[in-house]
Scaffold this active site. Structure first.
Site, PDB file in Angstrom:
ATOM      1  N   TYR A   1       1.338   1.743  15.909  1.00  0.00           N
ATOM      2  CA  TYR A   1       2.643   2.202  16.472  1.00  0.00           C
ATOM      3  C   TYR A   1       3.041   3.147  17.425  1.00  0.00           C
ATOM      4  O   TYR A   1       1.987   4.163  17.175  1.00  0.00           O
ATOM      5  CB  TYR A   1       3.391   2.459  15.184  1.00  0.00           C
ATOM      6  CG  TYR A   1       3.205   1.395  13.995  1.00  0.00           C
ATOM      7  CD1 TYR A   1       4.121   0.201  13.928  1.00  0.00           C
ATOM      8  CD2 TYR A   1       2.624   1.802  12.740  1.00  0.00           C
ATOM      9  CE1 TYR A   1       3.982  -0.586  12.885  1.00  0.00           C
ATOM     10  CE2 TYR A   1       2.694   0.791  11.689  1.00  0.00           C
ATOM     11  CZ  TYR A   1       3.302  -0.270  11.709  1.00  0.00           C
ATOM     12  OH  TYR A   1       3.063  -0.989  10.826  1.00  0.00           O
TER      13      TYR A   1
ATOM     14  N   LYS B   1      -0.460  -5.616  14.462  1.00  0.00           N
ATOM     15  CA  LYS B   1       0.750  -5.353  13.923  1.00  0.00           C
ATOM     16  C   LYS B   1       1.417  -4.051  14.462  1.00  0.00           C
ATOM     17  O   LYS B   1       0.996  -3.119  14.493  1.00  0.00           O
ATOM     18  CB  LYS B   1       0.711  -5.211  12.447  1.00  0.00           C
ATOM     19  CG  LYS B   1       2.069  -4.824  11.884  1.00  0.00           C
ATOM     20  CD  LYS B   1       1.726  -4.450  10.485  1.00  0.00           C
ATOM     21  CE  LYS B   1       3.259  -3.826   9.819  1.00  0.00           C
ATOM     22  NZ  LYS B   1       2.921  -3.105   8.335  1.00  0.00           N
TER      23      LYS B   1
ATOM     24  N   ASP C   1       0.813  -1.373  -0.007  1.00  0.00           N
ATOM     25  CA  ASP C   1       0.020  -0.090  -0.040  1.00  0.00           C
ATOM     26  C   ASP C   1       0.884   1.401   0.237  1.00  0.00           C
ATOM     27  O   ASP C   1       0.375   2.410   0.189  1.00  0.00           O
ATOM     28  CB  ASP C   1      -0.927  -0.033   1.362  1.00  0.00           C
ATOM     29  CG  ASP C   1      -0.232  -0.343   2.290  1.00  0.00           C
ATOM     30  OD1 ASP C   1       0.567  -1.033   2.565  1.00  0.00           O
ATOM     31  OD2 ASP C   1       0.087   0.859   3.149  1.00  0.00           O
TER      32      ASP C   1
END
Length: 264
Positions: free
Chosen positions: A144, A175, A24
């Site tokens: 994150y 993730k 992406d």
């Protein structure tokens, strides 16, 4: 039922572990390959044994459907560009219904904890999680520690907080980045009720060693994009990673803990 079936498809080997290849990056950074080579790249990724690819909704429409019959499709719903005043400010550019129309097996949302727009990104994640429950669609959170208030994005305590935000808001797979040192990622895994996969794109050194180390501390797989599509041999790179992620040794690691074995 629908979500359970899709989660099973996401782990193409049926072992509860995952190798995803995000493609992406053309939204954030620009083209990753020439337009006439994109299907070739996807073909290499699929032939190498990736369990899924991550693309935006428009890109999904131009991929050869035959390729997606052998690899899961994850539609990414978040975006920002490197040219923005704040590249960490992710916004939603699609919804779960878009992904359903495309035949996706899952959707993903990017959240930067510690960014100036953290509140809006968390709200978006919660909204998408509700829609995923309504439609039986698995949700991958790419979450994150990233922003002006983050001094050490690899801190295990901070990463444990981050992955639990994902769990509390209704995510299915999370993730994030790996802790430093890698051995302390075991603390993050032990804190999480979700399967954790780690990003591999920013790491230098041996990708195989990185993958082996991540699985050894209990991570359930990898999401590697840049180091695949920038490789001169992307098929071989994916093949090597797939062999590590889905090896019998990795299977023993993921089933040694009752909590991890029952996460899906």
């Amino acid at each position: 039922m629908g979500k359970s079936l899709r989660l099973e498809r996401l782990s193409g080997h049926g072992d509860g572990r995952f190798l995803f290849v995000p493609l992406d990056h053309s939204v954030s950074d620009g083209p990753i390959v020439k337009a006439d080579r994109f299907d070739e790249l996807v073909r290499d990724v699929v032939a190498g044994g990736a369990d899924g690819i991550v693309v935006h909704k428009g890109r999904a429409r131009v991929i050869d459907p035959e390729l997606l019959s052998r690899c899961s499709l994850l539609v990414h719903l978040s975006a920002s560009t490197a040219h923005s005043p704040d590249a960490n400010a992710k916004v939603l550019v699609g919804d779960v219904e878009d992904a359903i129309r495309l035949g996706a097996d899952a959707v993903s949302v990017h959240v930067n904890i510690g960014s100036d727009t953290e509140a809006a990104q968390i709200a978006d994640l919660g909204t998408v999680a509700t829609a995923c429950d309504r439609w039986g669609m698995p949700l991958l959170a790419m979450i994150y520690p990233r922003g002006p208030r983050v001094t050490d994005p690899s801190d295990p305590a901070l990463l444990s907080h981050v992955v639990n935000i994902a769990a509390d808001l209704g995510v299915d797979i999370v993730k994030t980045v790996v802790a430093s040192p890698t051995e302390r990622m075991a603390e993050v895994v032990e804190s999480s009720p979700l399967p954790i996969i780690v990003a591999g794109g920013a790491h230098s050194g041996s990708l195989a060693d990185f993958a082996t180390s991540a699985l050894a501390v209990g991570c359930r797989g990898l999401a590697v994009g840049r180091r695949v599509f920038s490789s001169t041999t992307p098929r071989a790179t994916v093949l090597e990673l797939a062999g590590i992620v889905h090896s019998p040794a990795a299977s023993l690691l993921s089933t040694s803990s009752p909590r991890m074995a029952g996460a899906l």
